[in-house]
Write a protein that holds these residues in place. Sequence first.
Motif, PDB file in Angstrom:
ATOM      1  N   GLY A   1       1.666   6.783   1.484  1.00 40.63           N
ATOM      2  CA  GLY A   1       1.324   6.173   0.205  1.00 40.63           C
ATOM      3  C   GLY A   1      -0.171   5.956   0.055  1.00 40.63           C
ATOM      4  O   GLY A   1      -0.978   6.828   0.404  1.00 40.63           O
ATOM      5  N   GLU A   2      -0.528   4.782  -0.420  1.00 42.92           N
ATOM      6  CA  GLU A   2      -1.945   4.463  -0.615  1.00 42.92           C
ATOM      7  C   GLU A   2      -2.422   3.521   0.489  1.00 42.92           C
ATOM      8  O   GLU A   2      -3.287   2.687   0.265  1.00 42.92           O
ATOM      9  N   SER A   3      -1.826   3.654   1.664  1.00 43.26           N
ATOM     10  CA  SER A   3      -2.174   2.712   2.727  1.00 43.26           C
ATOM     11  C   SER A   3      -3.196   3.285   3.709  1.00 43.26           C
ATOM     12  O   SER A   3      -3.790   2.543   4.466  1.00 43.26           O
TER      13      SER A   3
ATOM     14  N   HIS B   1      -5.699  -1.438 -16.137  1.00 41.66           N
ATOM     15  CA  HIS B   1      -5.019  -2.483 -15.361  1.00 41.66           C
ATOM     16  C   HIS B   1      -6.026  -3.368 -14.612  1.00 41.66           C
ATOM     17  O   HIS B   1      -5.823  -4.575 -14.490  1.00 41.66           O
ATOM     18  N   ALA B   2      -7.100  -2.754 -14.104  1.00 44.63           N
ATOM     19  CA  ALA B   2      -8.104  -3.543 -13.380  1.00 44.63           C
ATOM     20  C   ALA B   2      -8.823  -4.474 -14.355  1.00 44.63           C
ATOM     21  O   ALA B   2      -9.126  -5.627 -14.024  1.00 44.63           O
TER      22      ALA B   2
ATOM     23  N   ILE C   1       2.960   3.783  -7.189  1.00 43.52           N
ATOM     24  CA  ILE C   1       3.049   3.463  -8.617  1.00 43.52           C
ATOM     25  C   ILE C   1       3.546   4.609  -9.492  1.00 43.52           C
ATOM     26  O   ILE C   1       3.031   4.833 -10.581  1.00 43.52           O
TER      27      ILE C   1
ATOM     28  N   GLY D   1       0.815  -1.223   0.000  1.00 45.47           N
ATOM     29  CA  GLY D   1       0.000   0.000   0.000  1.00 45.47           C
ATOM     30  C   GLY D   1       0.844   1.267   0.000  1.00 45.47           C
ATOM     31  O   GLY D   1       0.364   2.343  -0.337  1.00 45.47           O
ATOM     32  N   LEU D   2       2.108   1.144   0.377  1.00 50.19           N
ATOM     33  CA  LEU D   2       2.974   2.334   0.383  1.00 50.19           C
ATOM     34  C   LEU D   2       3.417   2.715  -1.035  1.00 50.19           C
ATOM     35  O   LEU D   2       3.827   3.849  -1.276  1.00 50.19           O
TER      36      LEU D   2
ATOM     37  N   ILE E   1       1.361  -3.621  -9.987  1.00 46.96           N
ATOM     38  CA  ILE E   1      -0.075  -3.353 -10.132  1.00 46.96           C
ATOM     39  C   ILE E   1      -0.889  -4.658 -10.103  1.00 46.96           C
ATOM     40  O   ILE E   1      -1.898  -4.730  -9.386  1.00 46.96           O
TER      41      ILE E   1
ATOM     42  N   LEU F   1      -6.732   4.778   0.425  1.00 51.94           N
ATOM     43  CA  LEU F   1      -7.179   3.389   0.224  1.00 51.94           C
ATOM     44  C   LEU F   1      -8.320   3.300  -0.791  1.00 51.94           C
ATOM     45  O   LEU F   1      -8.504   2.277  -1.438  1.00 51.94           O
TER      46      LEU F   1
ATOM     47  N   GLU G   1      -3.779  -5.466  -7.395  1.00 55.59           N
ATOM     48  CA  GLU G   1      -5.134  -5.904  -7.749  1.00 55.59           C
ATOM     49  C   GLU G   1      -5.501  -7.177  -6.981  1.00 55.59           C
ATOM     50  O   GLU G   1      -6.646  -7.351  -6.572  1.00 55.59           O
TER      51      GLU G   1
ATOM     52  N   TYR H   1      -4.603   3.851 -12.704  1.00 61.51           N
ATOM     53  CA  TYR H   1      -3.216   3.666 -12.271  1.00 61.51           C
ATOM     54  C   TYR H   1      -2.272   4.623 -12.995  1.00 61.51           C
ATOM     55  O   TYR H   1      -1.303   5.090 -12.406  1.00 61.51           O
TER      56      TYR H   1
ATOM     57  N   ARG I   1     -11.789  -0.588  -9.810  1.00 62.24           N
ATOM     58  CA  ARG I   1     -12.517  -1.608 -10.578  1.00 62.24           C
ATOM     59  C   ARG I   1     -14.010  -1.294 -10.672  1.00 62.24           C
ATOM     60  O   ARG I   1     -14.645  -1.620 -11.660  1.00 62.24           O
ATOM     61  N   PHE I   2     -14.574  -0.643  -9.640  1.00 56.68           N
ATOM     62  CA  PHE I   2     -16.001  -0.300  -9.696  1.00 56.68           C
ATOM     63  C   PHE I   2     -16.250   0.848 -10.674  1.00 56.68           C
ATOM     64  O   PHE I   2     -17.255   0.874 -11.372  1.00 56.68           O
TER      65      PHE I   2
ATOM     66  N   ASN J   1      -8.426   1.789  -4.404  1.00 53.99           N
ATOM     67  CA  ASN J   1      -8.716   0.388  -4.721  1.00 53.99           C
ATOM     68  C   ASN J   1     -10.111   0.194  -5.319  1.00 53.99           C
ATOM     69  O   ASN J   1     -10.446  -0.904  -5.751  1.00 53.99           O
TER      70      ASN J   1
ATOM     71  N   ARG K   1      -2.910   8.257 -11.707  1.00 56.51           N
ATOM     72  CA  ARG K   1      -2.415   8.380 -10.331  1.00 56.51           C
ATOM     73  C   ARG K   1      -0.941   8.754 -10.363  1.00 56.51           C
ATOM     74  O   ARG K   1      -0.486   9.656  -9.657  1.00 56.51           O
TER      75      ARG K   1
ATOM     76  N   HIS L   1      -6.650  -7.393 -15.106  1.00 60.78           N
ATOM     77  CA  HIS L   1      -6.671  -8.340 -13.986  1.00 60.78           C
ATOM     78  C   HIS L   1      -7.934  -9.195 -14.032  1.00 60.78           C
ATOM     79  O   HIS L   1      -7.871 -10.418 -13.865  1.00 60.78           O
TER      80      HIS L   1
END
Lengths: 249, 269
Positions: free
Chosen positions: B120-122, B199-200, A204, A200-201, A224, B126, A228, B92, B132-133, B129, B95, B203
């Motif tokens: 970051g994104e923690s 990218h989503a 990208i 999470g850190l 990535i 968050l 996912e 992505y 995808r929706f 994430n 971002r 996946h």
Amino acid sequence: MALRKFRIFRGDSRETGELVEFEVECGEGMVVLDAVHRIQAEQAPDLACRWNCKAGKCGSCGADVNGKPKLMCMTRLSDYPEDEVITITPMRAFPVIRDLATDVSINYENNRRLPHFQPRPADFEDGEFRMYQWEVERPQEFRKCIECFLCQNVCHVLRTHDKHQEFIGPAFFVRTAVYEMHPADVGDRREHLKEHGGIGLCNITKCCTEVCPEKIKITDNAIIPLKERVADKYYDPLRWLLRKLTGRG
Amino acid sequence: MATSHCCKDIIERSFGATLRRDNWWVEPLTMVVVLLGFVIYSVWRAFEHANYWGGPYLSPFYSPHFSVDLPRWCSPAFLIIWVPAGFRFTCYYFRKAYYRSFASQPIACGVGKPWKSYSGESKLLLFQNLHRFFLYLAIAFIVVHIYDLVKATRWPVSAAAAYTSPHHAAGPTEFGIGIGTIVILIDVILLTGYVSGCHAFRHLVGGCIDAPSRVFLGRLRHRIWRGVNVFNEHHNMWGWISLAWVGFTDFYIRMVASGTISLEFDRLF
């Protein structure tokens, strides 16, 4: 032959070290590592510098050349204007041992903590597991990694914020991806990636991909997809519901 | 042999401190200008609440168009614009673009940052994430844009017949092509290329499978995954071009809607 100027970091810590200027005769086809060797031979025999293959395969001679992480053996002097001073400093993300040699042992500690390969049970009559080339090609890209740690060096999470204990870094996301995406592996590394790897850190910003000498698409093809997968498990309410209903995944 | 000291740049502890000699600031500066320009234009267009349809064309900023009664201050664009905005914001690639150019996290590789702490994104981020929706909604929007494209080929049989609302002409219609139809067609192609490389999406279609030969329809999904990779490799290019073109599409339709470009001039056949 032309006389070129170099500034090379000398010292055993960034706080007390200094940039020392050298002038060296440089010829056609020389790389930065050649110039460093000439300085060692002619002017500073005690200049510390790691190197081994001089072919961009051992990953030993990583340094910051004019502020950018590079393998010195693969960086041609002709890439820089003749009147430009070339500054060579040790990899910023790691503690300096002496001059251009840094202590990268944290990487080996992180490597040991990665969940191991977990083989898929045999599903053929002869007691073997078989896979096809087309399905194993994806993790094979990551096998090109030469462990030079330039990606670790440029990553701002490690380089600027020094989060080595919380964040394993791009090189080890690549290594995790080798196993995680391998058709013959059944391990689930998502919890490790989230809780111990600190995925999470990573925000990208692709600096790791920019510096990779093996041109591995670290961010797009390793980090990535792993993000996912973590999102599948922890941040997707639909999948959570599906797991509750079916008991799978 | 001379000695010089420049610890600030070696340690990169202050904003912009670096030993880099190249023009590392050009890329983030360009992104700030382009992204900010697009955001200002789109917000202005959303607030304008006028000139969003003309003849058979409907602006992508107002599509899908809902015929509901809204307060005067609320433009119908606000009902839908959060979908493409959310998709691009959580993309992505974008971002990376705005983390670098707007947040300086980092502004460029190997350049000092203005921030001491970093999560970051923690934590706060968050929500990224949820990309995808937004992808699911973006796919639905592409279907709507294809509908808009089909509608952009329907012209009134009588030149005197006027459109009463987006996509609704008084009287019978016939097939026709205008410059606006081609502009919308290119917009649909570019948006499809951009979403196809997501990218989503990559996946979901097959990237989540490790051993495709052991999964139902695994070989087919693997082939689709490879196809998506073709778009994904140039996701940034698709992202920028589609962003610029969607803005141009709206601009062109505004010109038609405001009468600056007449429908007679626009219609090719």
